[in-house]
Design an enzyme around this catalytic site. Structure first.
Site, PDB file in Angstrom:
ATOM      1  N   HIS A  95       0.863  -1.176   0.000  1.00 30.49           N
ATOM      2  CA  HIS A  95       0.000   0.000   0.000  1.00 30.49           C
ATOM      3  C   HIS A  95       0.899   1.226   0.000  1.00 30.49           C
ATOM      4  O   HIS A  95       1.876   1.272   0.743  1.00 30.49           O
ATOM      5  CB  HIS A  95      -0.884  -0.022   1.251  1.00 30.49           C
ATOM      6  CG  HIS A  95      -2.018   0.959   1.208  1.00 30.49           C
ATOM      7  ND1 HIS A  95      -1.823   2.310   1.259  1.00 30.49           N
ATOM      8  CD2 HIS A  95      -3.364   0.774   1.121  1.00 30.49           C
ATOM      9  CE1 HIS A  95      -3.013   2.920   1.209  1.00 30.49           C
ATOM     10  NE2 HIS A  95      -3.957   2.004   1.120  1.00 30.49           N
ATOM     11  N   ARG A 136      -6.728  10.276   0.144  1.00 29.62           N
ATOM     12  CA  ARG A 136      -6.589  10.776  -1.221  1.00 29.62           C
ATOM     13  C   ARG A 136      -7.941  10.839  -1.921  1.00 29.62           C
ATOM     14  O   ARG A 136      -8.218  11.760  -2.679  1.00 29.62           O
ATOM     15  CB  ARG A 136      -5.596   9.909  -2.000  1.00 29.62           C
ATOM     16  CG  ARG A 136      -4.149  10.247  -1.668  1.00 29.62           C
ATOM     17  CD  ARG A 136      -3.185   9.221  -2.231  1.00 29.62           C
ATOM     18  NE  ARG A 136      -3.293   7.943  -1.534  1.00 29.62           N
ATOM     19  CZ  ARG A 136      -3.264   6.758  -2.118  1.00 29.62           C
ATOM     20  NH1 ARG A 136      -3.135   6.659  -3.418  1.00 29.62           N
ATOM     21  NH2 ARG A 136      -3.368   5.666  -1.396  1.00 29.62           N
TER      22      ARG A 136
END
Ligand SMILES: Cc1cc2nc3c(=O)[nH]c(=O)nc-3n(C[C@H](O)[C@H](O)[C@H](O)COP(=O)(O)OP(=O)(O)OC[C@H]3O[C@@H](n4cnc5c(N)ncnc54)[C@H](O)[C@@H]3O)c2cc1C
Ligand code: SF4
Ligand code: SF4
Ligand code: FES
Lengths: 684, 250
Positions: A256, A276
Site C-alpha cells: 500500500h 486521497r
C-alpha cells in the site's frame, strides 16, 4: 497421546473475519450445523481494521455506475490477469451483499436522499465505496457478528441453547487439516476435519467436519513493514497446501503506498486511501505533486494532466479526469519508492500526504476521524495543520488458494476458501475497497458451496487416528528439546502438563522471535516492492537456511497462553508461504501489479495469460527431494505456470480493442467483436 | 532517545500471581505494547498479552496502566518520565487467565441477551432510506471497538461480582440505546433496558465515558437519553437528577 477435546460439525469455518462470518451465516441459514474457529477474540479479526470502504456499483452517487464499469475497473486494476469469472460475479453481486448488511442492522453514511453514500477510491471510475467514516471494516464485521448473535438467539428461542447450530471457538488456532484416505473410492483425499489448540489452555481440539471453509486472511506478517496484524501468518495458505490444494499468483503482494513511516514503532500502520479519495495529495520534499509524472502508458488519457483539472474533478467528474494520486496502488507505491530513492523524500524516508491545506480542519475531522486520532495519538502530528509522512507498507496478498469461482471449492473435495486467503479475484493488484466486497460475495458463495457439498455427500470421511496423532505431535513439537526431535519423538508427553519441559537449560534450540524478525527483514529486503533475480535467488537461499533453523525452534514455559509457542507454530506456515512467494517471484520475468522486477521492467503480454501455481513438491520432483520423502514438518513447494482460461466473449467485448491491445497478444484478440465502435458505456 | 525503563507487570494465572519487575529498553515514539513485545522477545517469551491491530482499532489490548484502564497500544511511553515505574496489570473486573489476559466472556454473554436489530417487514434490501442526521446518533455508538474498558471501570460491577447477573454494563446498555435510536428498528427496547439490562443501577458517574478510547459519550448520549425514555413511561428519581444536571450544563 494427550487427551483431545472432540467436536462434530457439518461445516467448519476457519476464520472470523468478513469472509468467514459471511460463509458461516450462509451455511447456517441453509440449515447446517456450523463452527467458526478464530485465533483472536470474536469480533477482532483483521477486517475491523479496514477503513476506506466496500466497493459496490450501487450507483447511489453517480448513476452511470454499473456492474460492467466495476468489472472493467477491477480487471484493469489487476492488469487483466484476474480470474474474470470471479471479477464478474463480484461486480454483479456486491450491491446485493451490501444492501443485505443493512437488513442486519449496518448503518452506512448516507447521501442527501437517504441512500448509502459512496466515496471515490483509486482505480474506481465512479464514487463506489460504501463507507462509515474511515471505520468501514469495523461496521462490516460488527454487523455480521451481530447477525451471528441474532441467529444464535433464534436457536436459543427454539432449542434453549444458543450454540445449538452455530458456535464460535475463539482464541483457538487450527494447525492442520485432516483428510480421508487418498485411495477412498468416492472422494479420494476429501476433507475430514481439522486439529487445533485452545490458545488459553494449550489443549488440543479435534473437529470432525466433511466441509471446511478457509477464511484465514493474508500473509503480511512475513514482511517487516506491514499494515497487517500478528494473525496474518498465511495459515490458510499453508494448511491448504499441506492438505493437497494449490495456490496461485503468490508473487503478487500489494504494498500500500501510504503507511505511516514515523515513529519507528508504528512504521507500516495504514493511512487509508480515503485521504486521497477525499482530496489529499502526495507531494515530495520540493512541494511538488509528483504523481503527474508517473502516469504509465496503459493509463494515459484516463488521468488528469494538470493540477487544475485534477482539482476540478472532485466536483465535476463528467468534464474532468481524476487526479493521478488515485492511480492503482502498485503505481503509486512505485512512484513513492522512486521519489525517495532519488532524494526527494521527507525526513523519515517517506513523502508527504497533504490534506491540511486542502480542506478546513473541521471537515477533515469529520471525514477522517480515525486518521486524525491515529496521527495525533501515535505520532504527535495534527493532520489538519501539517502534512503526514507516508511510505509503502506490505498490505495485502493477491495470491491465494486456487478455487472454483462459483463455489469456492479448492481441488481438495470439501475444502473451500474465501476472502484474502483465496486467489484469483484481484489478478496482479487489488483495487481499494474490492476486498470488503470480495469477502461478502465469495464468503457467501463458499458458505453455499460447502452447504451444497455436504448435502450431496453420501458418506462423511472419517478422521484417521494416525493423522490426528501426527498433527498433535507436530503441534507440540516446539516444546521438545531439538536434540530429542529426530525419529518422530513425541512432544505430547514432554509438554502435557504445566511447566513440563525440563530442557530449557540445555540452551539448544532457536528462539521463535529471533527467527521471525530475520524472516521479516529478509522478505522485506529481498522479495519486497522492487525485486531482481539475484536478490530473490538470495532470498531462496536464506529461506533454505531458515528452514533448518525453524526445525530447531524451541519454546520455554508451558502450554497456557504461551505466545512464544504460538509464534513457533505460525513460523512453520510463514516459511512455506514465503517460499511460495519467492519461487513465484523468481519465475515471473515481467513486472505487473504487485510484482515489480527491476530486471524485467515491462508488462509482457505472454505472461498476461499465464498464472503461477504452487503445490507441494511430490516425491521425485526436484524440489521434493528430501531424505526419505516429503518432509512432514516443512514440506517443500514447487511452482509452475498454467494457462488462465480466455475471457468470455461478451465480457471481452466490454473493453475497447485499443485498450486490450496494450495487454493482450494479437492472436488472443481475434475473438474481439472487431475494430468497430466501443460497446455501450464504453471506456472512452 | 533510548533509556532503560522499569516495568512492574502482574504475572500469574487463576491460582494467583504477583507483580514482577523488569528493566527494559524504551525507545523514542514507542507505546507500552512495544515495550511488552520487547520483553517477550528478550526476557519473558511466555508473557501473555492480547493484541491485534496495534492501532487502536480492534480493542484487544485492554489492561490497566498505573491503575487506569487503557489500551496498551495507544498509551505512548512519552506520557511517562524516564524514571517512572510503569505498572501494568490485567483488567480487574474480569477473571484472570494468565498475566495480562483476562476472561472477557461476561461481555459475550451480555451481548447475546440483547434482542437483535429488528428490521421493518415491509422494506426489501436496497429500499432503506435514512437521513445522515438520523443515523449519526447510533453511528457514534457503533464506533465501539469492544475493548470493554468501560465495563472494567464501571463501579457497578468492578469489585461487585454480585451485580454481574443483573447489569449489562455501559457497553451493552449503549447497544440497547443504539438500537433504540436506529431510525428503522421496530422493536420496543425501553422496558427491557430498565428491567432486564439493569439501566437503573447506573448512577451516571461517567467513569465509563472517561476511559472510552473512542471518545464515545456513553453516559450523555446513550445512558441518560435511555433513562429519559424510561422516565417518560414511569417515574425514576435518578433520571430526574440526570436531567437537571444536563439542563444546568446546557
Ligand atoms: C489497515 C487495513 C485497512 C484496510 N482497508 C480496506 C478497505 O478500506 N477496503 C477493503 O476492501 N479492504 C481493506 N483492507 C483489506 C481487508 O481488510 C482484508 O483483506 C480483509 O478484511 C480480509 O478479510 P478476511 O475475512 O479474508 O480475513 P480476516 O478478517 O483477516 O480474518 C481472518 C480470520 O482467520 C482467523 N485465522 C487465521 N488463521 C487461523 C488459524 N490457523 N486458525 C484459526 N483461525 C485462524 C483469524 O483469527 C481471523 O479471525 C484493509 C486491510 C488493512 C490491514
Ligand atoms: S455512568 Fe453508569 S455505566 Fe457509566 S460508569 Fe457510571 S454507573 Fe457505570
Ligand atoms: S464503549 Fe468505548 S470503552 Fe466501552 S467497549 Fe466500546 S470502545 Fe471500549
Ligand atoms: S491492539 Fe488493537 S486496540 Fe490495541
Amino acid at each position: 497421546m494427550t487427551e483431545i477435546e472432540r467436536h462434530e460439525y457439518d461445516v467448519l469455518v476457519i476464520g472470523a473475519g468478513g469472509a468467514g462470518l459471511r460463509a458461516a451465516i450462509e451455511a447456517r441459514e441453509r440449515g447446517l450445523r456450523v463452527a467458526i474457529v478464530c485465533k483472536s477474540l470474536f469480533g477482532k479479526a483483521h477486517t475491523v481494521m479496514a477503513e476506506g470502504g466496500c466497493a459496490a456499483a450501487m450507483g447511489n452517487v453517480n448513476d452511470n455506475d454499473s456492474w460492467q464499469v466495476h468489472f472493467r475497473d477491477t480487471m484493469r486494476g489487476g492488469k487483466f490477469l484476474n480470474n474474470w469469472r470471479m471479477a464478474e460475479l463480484h461486480a454483479k453481486e456486491a450491491p446485493d451483499r451490501v444492501w443485505e448488511l443493512e437488513m442486519y442492522g449496518a448503518l452506512f453514511d448516507r447521501t442527501s436522499d437517504g441512500r448509502i453514500s459512496q466515496r471515490h477510491f483509486g482505480g474506481h471510475t465512479y464514487p463506489r465505496l460504501a463507507h462509515v467514516g474511515d471505520r468501514t471494516g469495523l461496521e462490516l464485521l460488527r454487523t455480521m457478528q451481530q447477525r451471528i448473535v441474532a441467529l444464535q438467539q433464534d436457536d436459543h428461542a427454539e432449542t434453549g441453547d444458543y450454540e445449538a447450530r452455530l458456535r464460535v471457538f475463539a482464541e483457538c488456532t487450527v494447525t492442520e487439516l485432516l483428510t480421508g484416505p487418498s485411495d477412498a473410492p468416492d472422494q479420494p483425499g476429501a476433507i475430514a476435519g481439522a486439529l487445533g489448540y485452545w490458545r488459553e489452555s494449550g489443549r488440543l481440539v479435534l473437529f470432525s467436519a466433511p466441509a471446511v471453509v478457509l477464511a484465514t486472511g493474508g500473509i503480511g506478517k512475513s514482511f517487516q513493514v506491514t499494515s497487517n496484524s500478528w494473525e496474518y501468518t498465511g495459515d490458510g495458505h499453508a494448511l491448504a497446501l499441506r492438505a493437497g490444494a494449490e495456490l496461485i499468483d503468490m508473487e503478487f503482494v500489494q504494498f500500500h503506498p501510504t503507511g505511516m513511516v514515523w515513529p519507528p514503532s508504528v512504521k507500516g500502520i495504514l493511512v487509508t486511501e480515503g485521504v486521497r479519495g477525499d482530496g489529499g495529495v502526495l507531494k515530495n520534499s520540493d512541494g511538488k505533486r509528483f504523481m503527474f509524472d508517473y502516469v504509465p502508458d496503459v493509463f494515459k488519457g484516463q488521468y488528469a494532466q494538470s493540477e487544475d483539472e485534477a482539482d476540478r474533478w472532485y466536483d465535476d467528474q463528467e468534464n474532468n479526469r481524476r487526479t493521478p494520486d488515485l492511480l492503482p496502488r502498485d503505481e503509486v507505491a512505485r512512484a513513492i519508492n522512486t521519489e525517495v530513492k532519488e532524494g526527494r523524500g521527507s525526513p523519515h524516508g517517506g513523502v508527504y500526504l497533504d490534506i491540511a491545506s486542502r480542506m478546513p480542519a473541521e471537515e477533515i475531522k469529520r471525514r477522517l476521524p480515525s486518521m486524525y486520532h491515529q496521527f495525533k495519538e501515535l505520532a504527535d502530528v495534527d493532520i489538519t495543520a501539517e502534512p503526514m509522512e507516508v511510505g509503502p507498507t506490505c498490505h495485502y496478498v493477491m495470491g491465494g488458494i486456487h478455487v472454483d469461482p462459483d463455489t469456492g471449492q479448492s481441488r481438495v473435495p470439501g475444502l473451500f476458501a474465501a476472502g484474502e486467503c483465496a486467489g484469483g479475484m484481484h489478478g496482479s493488484n487489488r483495487l481499494g475497497g474490492n476486498s470488503l466486497s470480495d469477502l461478502l460475495v465469495f464468503g457467501r458463495r463458499a458458505g453455499l458451496g460447502a452447504a451444497d457439498y455436504v448435502a450431496d455427500l453420501d458418506r462423511r470421511p472419517d478422521v484417521r487416528p494416525a493423522d490426528v496423532d501426527a498433527a498433535a505431535r507436530m503441534t507440540l513439537a516446539p516444546f521438545d528439546p531439538p536434540s530429542a526431535r529426530t525419529g518422530g519423538a513425541s512432544g505430547a508427553d514432554a509438554a502435557s502438563g504445566a511447566g513440563a519441559n525440563g530442557a530449557g537449560e540445555s540452551g539448544a534450540g532457536e528462539n521463535p522471535y529471533t527467527l521471525h524478525a530475520e524472516l521479516q527483514r529478509m522478505m522485506n529486503d529481498l522479495v519486497g516492492i522492487i525485486r531482481t533475480e539475484s536478490e530473490v535467488a538470495e532470498a531462496q537461499r536464506r529461506l533454505g537456511e531458515l528452514r533448518t533453523r525453524v526445525r530447531q525452534v524451541f519454546v520455554e514455559g508451558h502450554r497456557q497462553y504461551n505466545p512464544g509457542w504460538h509464534l513457533a507454530l505460525d513460523l512453520r506456515n510463514m516459511l512455506v508461504v514465503s517460499e511460495a512467494v519467492a519461487s513465484s517471484a523468481l519465475l515471473r520475468t515481467e513486472s505487473r501489479g504487485g510484482h515489480t522486477r527491476e530486471d524485467h521492467p515491462g508488462l509482457d503480454p505472454d505472461w498476461r495469460h499465464r498464472v503461477l501455481v504452487t503445490h507441494l513438491a511430490r516425491d521425485g520432483e526436484p524440489d521434493g527431494e528430501h531424505d526419505g520423502g516429503v518432509d512432514p514438518v516443512l514440506p517443500r513447494v514447487a511452482v509452475g505456470p498454467a494457462e488462465r482460461a480466455p475471457m468470455r466473449e461478451d465480457l471481452l467485448a466490454l473493453f475497447d480493442l485499443a485498450e486490450l491491445e496494450k495487454y493482450y497478444t494479437p492472436s488472443e484478440l481475434a475473438a474481439h467483436p472487431g475494430n468497430t465502435a466501443a460497446p455501450e458505456g464504453g471506456t472512452a | 532517545m533510548s533509556y532503560t525503563g522499569t516495568f512492574r507487570i502482574w504475572r500469574g494465572d487463576t491460582d494467583g500471581g504477583a507483580l514482577t519487575d523488569f528493566e527494559v529498553e524504551v525507545n523514542e515514539g514507542e507505546v507500552v505494547l512495544d515495550v511488552l513485545h520487547r520483553l517477550q522477545a528478550t526476557q519473558a517469551p511466555d508473557l501473555a498479552v492480547r493484541w491485534n491491530c496495534k492501532a487502536g482499532k480492534c480493542g484487544s489490548c485492554s489492561a490497566e496502566i498505573n491503575g487506569k484502564p487503557r489500551l496498551l497500544c495507544m498509551t505512548r511511553m512519552s506520557v511517562f518520565e524516564p524514571g517512572d515505574v510503569v505498572t501494568v496489570t490485567p483488567m480487574r473486573t474480569f477473571p484472570v487467565i494468565r498475566d495480562l489476559v483476562t476472561d472477557v466472556s461476561f461481555n459475550y454473554a451480555k451481548a447475546r441477551e440483547i434482542p437483535s436489530f429488528t428490521p421493518p417487514a415491509e422494506l426489501a434490501p436496497g429500499e432503506y432510506r435514512m437521513a445522515q442526521v438520523d443515523v449519526e446518533r447510533s453511528q457514534e455508538f457503533r464506533k465501539c471497538i469492544e475493548c470493554y474498558l468501560c465495563q472494567d471501570t464501571c463501579h457497578v460491577v468492578r469489585d461487585h461480582e454480585e451485580n454481574k447477573d443483573s447489569f449489562a454494563g455501559p457497553r451493552f446498555l449503549m447497544r440497547v440505546a443504539e438500537l433504540e435510536m436506529h431510525p428503522l428498528d421496530v422493536a420496543d427496547r425501553v422496558p427491557a433496558a430498565q428491567e432486564e439490562h439493569g439501566l437503573g443501577q447506573c448512577n451516571i458517574t461517567k467513569c465509563c465515558t472517561d476511559v472510552c478510547p473512542e471518545g464515545i459519550k456513553i453516559t450523555d448520549n446513550a445512558l441518560i437519553p435511555m433513562k429519559e425514555r424510561v422516565a417518560d413511561r414511569r417515574y425514576d428519581p435518578l433520571v430526574w437528577l440526570g436531567r437537571t444536571i444536563s439542563r444546568r450544563r446546557g
